[in-house]
Design an enzyme around this catalytic site. Structure first.
Site, mmCIF file in Angstrom:
data_model
loop_
_atom_site.group_PDB
_atom_site.id
_atom_site.type_symbol
_atom_site.label_atom_id
_atom_site.label_comp_id
_atom_site.label_asym_id
_atom_site.label_seq_id
_atom_site.Cartn_x
_atom_site.Cartn_y
_atom_site.Cartn_z
ATOM 1 N N ARG A 16 28.881 42.989 54.250
ATOM 2 C CA ARG A 16 30.254 42.758 54.730
ATOM 3 C C ARG A 16 31.302 42.765 53.616
ATOM 4 O O ARG A 16 32.499 42.746 53.892
ATOM 5 C CB ARG A 16 30.307 41.439 55.517
ATOM 6 C CG ARG A 16 29.757 41.612 56.923
ATOM 7 C CD ARG A 16 30.133 40.431 57.774
ATOM 8 N NE ARG A 16 29.216 39.312 57.584
ATOM 9 C CZ ARG A 16 29.550 38.040 57.800
ATOM 10 N NH1 ARG A 16 30.772 37.734 58.184
ATOM 11 N NH2 ARG A 16 28.668 37.085 57.621
ATOM 12 N N TYR A 386 53.695 50.976 11.990
ATOM 13 C CA TYR A 386 52.679 52.012 12.209
ATOM 14 C C TYR A 386 53.223 53.337 11.718
ATOM 15 O O TYR A 386 54.309 53.773 12.127
ATOM 16 C CB TYR A 386 52.369 52.060 13.702
ATOM 17 C CG TYR A 386 51.259 52.992 14.112
ATOM 18 C CD1 TYR A 386 50.007 52.934 13.491
ATOM 19 C CD2 TYR A 386 51.446 53.906 15.151
ATOM 20 C CE1 TYR A 386 48.981 53.771 13.897
ATOM 21 C CE2 TYR A 386 50.417 54.739 15.555
ATOM 22 C CZ TYR A 386 49.190 54.666 14.927
ATOM 23 O OH TYR A 386 48.170 55.496 15.329
#
Ligand code: UD1
Ligand code: CA
Length: 455
Positions: A16, A386
């Site tokens: 179920r 970065y």
């Protein structure tokens, strides 16, 4: 008898749920159902755990690699007694055995301990509960002396038996020796053609043993999950319990029904948490903390007197006493904010160590950075950490002032008392006390004529 063996049945298909994931791996409060049961079992001294898997056995095995329990596979699901039979070979002699269920997650150590206390060589223990609506459950049949005599499954029950509202939770406890002697005697001559573990009760009575009925502290302890609807309902019930524990320990909640905890939350006193906040992993909160609506806090430590305003996300970070955050601050992993710091709206930090009294008030990105004390970072300042390949660090000394809309290209060091003019792009060291101006010089052109529209 101090040894305890805990057998957890988890072989069922969970049809179920309509899921490719084995039912016991579905999560309640962010943790697989089976893990809740294993954690409750862990609280019992000298307990060995045996999980009976079947459907999705490989997936279940793959989810637990720490070896803290053994697994046996029940390749065909012939019923709960057959499932227990598969585990018999793993049980220790002269142990007490408790049968639990992988899809009944909220069983408590206290109830398990009560079951164990009721077991000896002459007694077996059965966890029962009275339900307003007993449908679907095995009914408890008691004799005229009110002693438990048998369990009758719904599908095998007479009309009269169906009226009984005391039901079998499925949880039972008895000695290894008694379990091993009765399991082989259980047959499958019943409405479902299954080997019912529940038949053990009648066998025990026939052999002259008595069955002690034990009741759980709360009905949620024995609630099983068969569908996503039941999972969602139990989630809300459990969250309400967690909210109530938190309130009992001295934290106010604007609405205990709009509070979510997926993990552990420890908090001091006199905190206030507004609606729709989610706490995940391991979170600690000091005292006198106020948290606005819609905040998400993950694996972090929050000091005393901190003010976290609406829609702030804090992950794997430490927030010092009396810091003020948000609204709309995003504190990413590795941030350590000192005391009396301020991180305002639309500011993102990552691996940023921010000294006491420093402020980053508006619209900034500060990543891989170490700021001293009393630094003021102007609106729109960006650390360019970065270069497309590597991450680099930005260091800013005590009492520095970074003008608005500055671009700080790392690796970079700004000395103490440094001053960066607004709108600068800075890519080389600023010595102690210097003013750095890194922008085009303003020119004014007098008598300038505006363009006109083409004919
Ligand atoms: C069982 C009890 C019933 C009780 C109810 C409580 C039996 C025969 N009946 O009924 O008296 O009121 O629990 O919820 O025990 N399982 C296996 N292998 C199997 C069969 C089942 O591991 O071969 C596991 C299932 O994964 C499930 C649990 O045992 O977690 C219960 O099995 P299920 O068939 O759902 O029993 P119920 O019909 O709920
Ligand atoms: Ca069944």
């Amino acid at each position: 008898m101090t040894k305890t063996d805990i057998v957890i049945l988890a072989a069922g298909k969970g049809t179920r749920m309509r899921s490719h994931l084995p039912k016991v791996l579905h999560k309640l409060a962010g943790k697989p159902l089976l893990s809740h049961v294993l954690d409750a079992a862990d609280a019992i001294a000298d307990a060995n755990k045996i999980v009976v898997t079947g459907h999705g056995a490989e997936t279940v095995r793959g989810s637990y690699s720490d070896g803290s329990f053994s697994m046996v596979e029940q390749t065909e699901q012939l019923g709960t007694a057959h499932a227990v039979q598969c585990a018999l070979g793993q049980l220790r002699k002269q142990a007490k055995v408790v049968i639990l269920y992988g899809d009944v997650p909220l069983i408590t150590p206290l109830t398990i301990a009560k079951m164990l206390a009721a077991v000896d060589e002459k007694h077996i223990a059965l966890l029962t509960i009275k339900l307003p609506d007993p449908s679907g459950y095995g009914r408890i049949i008691r004799d005229p002396d009110d002693q438990i005599e048998a369990i009758v499954e719904q599908k095998d029950a007479t009309a009269e038996q169906l009226q009984v509202n005391e039901v079998n939770t499925g949880v039972m406890a008895l000695t290894t020796e008694l379990l091993a002697s009765w399991i082989p005697k259980i047959g499958n001559n019943n409405a479902q053609g299954e080997y019912y573990l529940t038949d053990l009760i009648a066998l025990a009575r026939q052999a002259g043993y008595s069955v002690a009925g034990v009741q759980p502290i709360s009905a949620s302890e024995v609630e099983g999950i068969n569908s996503r609807q039941q999972l969602a309902a139990l989630e809300r019930a459990y969250q309400l319990q967690l909210a109530e524990q938190l309130m009992a320990s001295g934290t106010s909640l604007a609405d205990p029904r709009r509070f979510d905890q997926r993990g552990t939350l420890s908090a001091g006193t006199d905190n206030f948490i507004d609606v729709n906040c989610l706490f995940e992993g391991s979170v600690t909160i000091g005292s006198g903390v106020s948290i606005g609506p819609n905040c998400h806090i993950i694996d972090s430590q929050i000091g005393d007197g901190v003010e976290i305003n609406a829609n702030t996300v804090i992950e794997h970070s430490t927030i010092g006493d009396r810091a003020i955050l948000g609204p709309f601050a995003r504190i990413r992993p590795g941030t350590q904010l000192g005391s009396n710091t301020k991180v305002g709206n639309f500011v993102e930090t990552k691996k940023a160590i921010v000294g006491n009294g420093s402020k980053i008030n508006h619209l900034s990105y500060v990543g891989d950075a170490e700021l001293g004390e009393n630094v003021n970072v102007g609106a729109g300042t960006i650390t360019c950490n970065y270069d497309g390949v590597n991450k680099h660090k930005t260091e800013i000394g005590d009492n520095s002032f970074i003008g608005s809309n500055s671009t700080l290209i790392a690796p970079l060091s700004i000395g103490k008392e440094g001053f960066v003019a607004a709108g600068s792009t800075i890519n080389s060291e600023v010595p102690l006390g210097n003013l750095a101006v890194g922008r085009g010089k303003q020119r004014n052109i007098a008598g300038w004529k505006r363009p006109t529209k083409n004919k």
